[in-house]
Design an enzyme around this catalytic site. Structure first.
Site, short mmCIF file in Angstrom:
data_model
loop_
_atom_site.label_atom_id
_atom_site.label_comp_id
_atom_site.label_asym_id
_atom_site.label_seq_id
_atom_site.Cartn_x
_atom_site.Cartn_y
_atom_site.Cartn_z
N ASN A 123 0.80 -1.27 -0.03
CA ASN A 123 -0.10 -0.04 0.07
C ASN A 123 0.81 1.13 -0.12
O ASN A 123 0.25 2.42 -0.64
CB ASN A 123 -1.02 0.14 1.20
CG ASN A 123 -0.34 -0.14 2.47
OD1 ASN A 123 0.75 -0.62 2.82
ND2 ASN A 123 -1.25 0.17 3.59
N GLU A 142 3.91 -4.74 12.24
CA GLU A 142 2.70 -3.59 12.35
C GLU A 142 1.67 -4.08 11.39
O GLU A 142 1.68 -4.67 10.22
CB GLU A 142 3.35 -2.53 11.35
CG GLU A 142 4.54 -1.80 12.08
CD GLU A 142 4.03 -0.92 13.28
OE1 GLU A 142 2.60 -0.76 13.61
OE2 GLU A 142 5.07 -0.52 14.12
N CYS A 160 -3.33 1.26 6.70
CA CYS A 160 -3.96 0.49 7.84
C CYS A 160 -4.51 1.44 8.94
O CYS A 160 -5.32 1.18 9.89
CB CYS A 160 -2.72 -0.28 8.48
SG CYS A 160 -1.24 0.89 8.72
N GLU A 162 7.39 1.49 16.48
CA GLU A 162 8.48 1.94 15.41
C GLU A 162 8.14 3.49 15.55
O GLU A 162 7.23 3.95 15.93
CB GLU A 162 8.53 1.30 14.20
CG GLU A 162 8.79 -0.21 14.39
CD GLU A 162 9.24 -0.80 12.93
OE1 GLU A 162 9.32 -0.12 11.97
OE2 GLU A 162 9.34 -1.97 12.81
#
Ligand code: TXE
Length: 478
Positions: A148, A246, A280, A458
């Site tokens: 993405n 993630e 996301c 992160e």
């Protein structure tokens, strides 16, 4: 065009001779052939990273940061090429791939360079001793990224990983390999020591899993779907690899009656549909306070219908194509499911586009109302241009509805009552909340989620922490 792996400072073919065809999401035309690397290629890449590690890790942080600056400078020269490739590969509008993808890819290298230059050794004094904490490199890392935000996410991992003294093997998504190839050309041109960054192309089953399973991989940073993340976690666990995941999200946009109406409409539309809803962090479930529900809904439909869908390379385009036929089918499945679950589709469907795009993966943005907050469509990650609307009256009921999902990545709250916004934030099971904005990123802050949205953080010093091992040295005074 056939892509190649990049191992030990050389572009080289894959051992298997197998290929994946990479298609343009907007037109269905072939962009390139992507190598399917097998365990032999993966092992070669890992060996190359291992060989480069002793010298690279001995560089001072400042020396490594200077390399990050060189990469940033090179990418800046390639800015327009990044934007064009990313738009072609992902189907996203060119304006977005310039402002977000190309921009952030350069910014990530610059940002981590500055952070690393500014790093200080932490000290803890005792009555009779001094502790100092040094951040040592870990070793060889596997960096696995999705489709993405291809170079944006790859650079977000590569910069802190090599900046902290590790060497890496990258495995970009097989659906969007073009800008990872560009990054290898960039590091090749600036003469980064061979083996510091390696890249193997390929799918998840063969290439990605061989990489994660290899006993010479010391850490894994993965961004992708939750189901894949779980597989990655189990194969990394047996050898205690350091792991950052993630994963997906099912984020809420919460709209109170006292919000700034116009700004909130714009913000909620952006959060629902940026990158065709394939981020996301996208807010795909919209909770609207009852007293403004009808007005908000109608304005939202108008704003969404005004968005221009079509040619990703047209400067005026707001919405491009979806990444793949499979992904389009997934969105269609959920829009049918929404009806089965008792929802009403307020807008969306098949857009009317010129003939050039008849083989692309297109769908107009979908808004659904009337679904229970317990329906699958309002709990599961759809990851496309589809949002569900929900009414609320009481804050307690709102919290129950918002937390009723396995995901916990992000969310946004739209209200003039900032105290309420802050209070409510703390009741939401999530890693990040924006108040009166969305995707407003300060690269210093922690990024990551709870529940099925991932493990670890992160961003800023959290990235520096993940991509290093903290070691304490305690010196006793005389
Ligand atoms: O991603 P995958 P997919 C979500 C979104 C989407 C779903 C699946 O809901 O519909 O995930 O997308 C590599 N070992 N997100 O299938 O499979 C793969 O080759 C090691 C959210 O496209 O997770 C690619 O490089 N690696 C997400 C990367 O993992 C493996 C962004 C991601 O692919 C592997 C994308 C394996 N066993 C999708 N299997 C986000 N968090 O933003 C696959 N891969």
């Amino acid at each position: 065009m056939q892509l190649m792996n990049y191992i030990n400072g050389n572009f080289c073919p894959q051992a298997s001779g197998k290929w994946i065809t990479n298609l343009n999401p907007a037109t269905g035309e072939e962009i390139c052939k992507v190598p399917v690397s097998n365990s032999k290629d993966v092992k070669e890449a890992i060996n190359s990273a291992k060989k480069a590690y002793p010298n690279w890790s001995k560089n001072t942080p400042h020396e490594r940061a200077m390399w990050l600056d060189k990469i940033a400078n090179k990418l800046e020269e390639m800015f327009e090429e990044i934007a064009q490739l990313e738009s072609m590969d992902t189907g996203k509008p060119i304006s977005l791939s310039r402002s977000v993808d190309a921009n952030r890819s350069v910014a990530n290298f610059r940002f981590f360079s500055e952070m690393i230059k500014g790093m200080e050794i932490e000290e803890f004094e005792m009555k009779d001793a001094t502790n100092y904490v040094i951040q040592k490199p870990i070793g060889v890392g596997a960096l696995i990224t999705p489709w993405n935000l291809p170079l944006y996410l790859l650079s977000w991992k590569v910069a802190p990983a090599i900046g902290m003294g590790n060497t890496v093997v990258c495995k970009p998504s097989e659906l969007t390999p073009m800008t990872a190839d560009l990054l290898m050309r960039a590091v090749d041109e600036i003469g980064l020591p061979a083996g510091v960054i390696n890249l193997v192309h390929g799918n998840g089953i063969e290439t990605g899993s061989s990489l994660v399973e290899d006993s010479d991989i010391d850490f894994v940073s993965f961004t992708g779907g939750t189901v894949t993340g779980s597989k990655v976690a189990s194969s990394a666990a047996s050898s205690f690899k350091k792991l950052s995941l993630e994963l997906g999200g099912k984020n809420s946009s919460i709209v109170f009656a006292d919000c700034d109406f116009e700004k909130t409409i714009a913000g909620v539309v952006r959060s629902g549909f940026l990158n065709q809803g394939q981020i996301c962090l996208c807010g795909s479930r919209i909770f609207i306070e009852e007293e403004i529900y009808e007005d908000f809904k109608n304005s939202l439909i108008n704003a969404v219908e005004e968005m221009k869908i079509g040619d990703p390379l047209d400067e005026e385009t707001d919405l491009g194509a979806l990444i793949s036929k499979e992904h389009l089918k997934k969105i269609e499945y959920y829009s049918n499911l929404a009806i089965e679950e008792g929802g009403v589709l307020l807008t969306g469907g098949v857009p009317c586009l010129p003939k050039d795009f008849e083989n692309g993966n297109w769908i107009a943005p979908i808004i659904v109302e009337g679904l229970s907050y317990e329906s699958r469509c309002s709990k599961e990650e759809i990851f496309g241009p589809m949002v569900t609307l929900h009414k609320f009256k009481e804050e307690s009921e709102l919290i129950k509805m918002v937390n009723n999902t396995r995901y916990g990545l992000a969310g946004s709250i739209w209200t003039k009552d900032i105290e309420r916004g802050r209070r409510l934030s703390e009741s939401i099971e999530t890693g990040m909340i924006w108040i009166n904005t969305w995707l407003h990123r300060d690269l210093r802050v922690p990024f990551g989620g709870v529940k099925d949205s991932g493990v670890g953080r992160e961003g800023g010093r959290w990235s520096l922490g993940f991509f290093s091992e903290a070691m304490n040295v305690c010196v006793k005074q005389e």
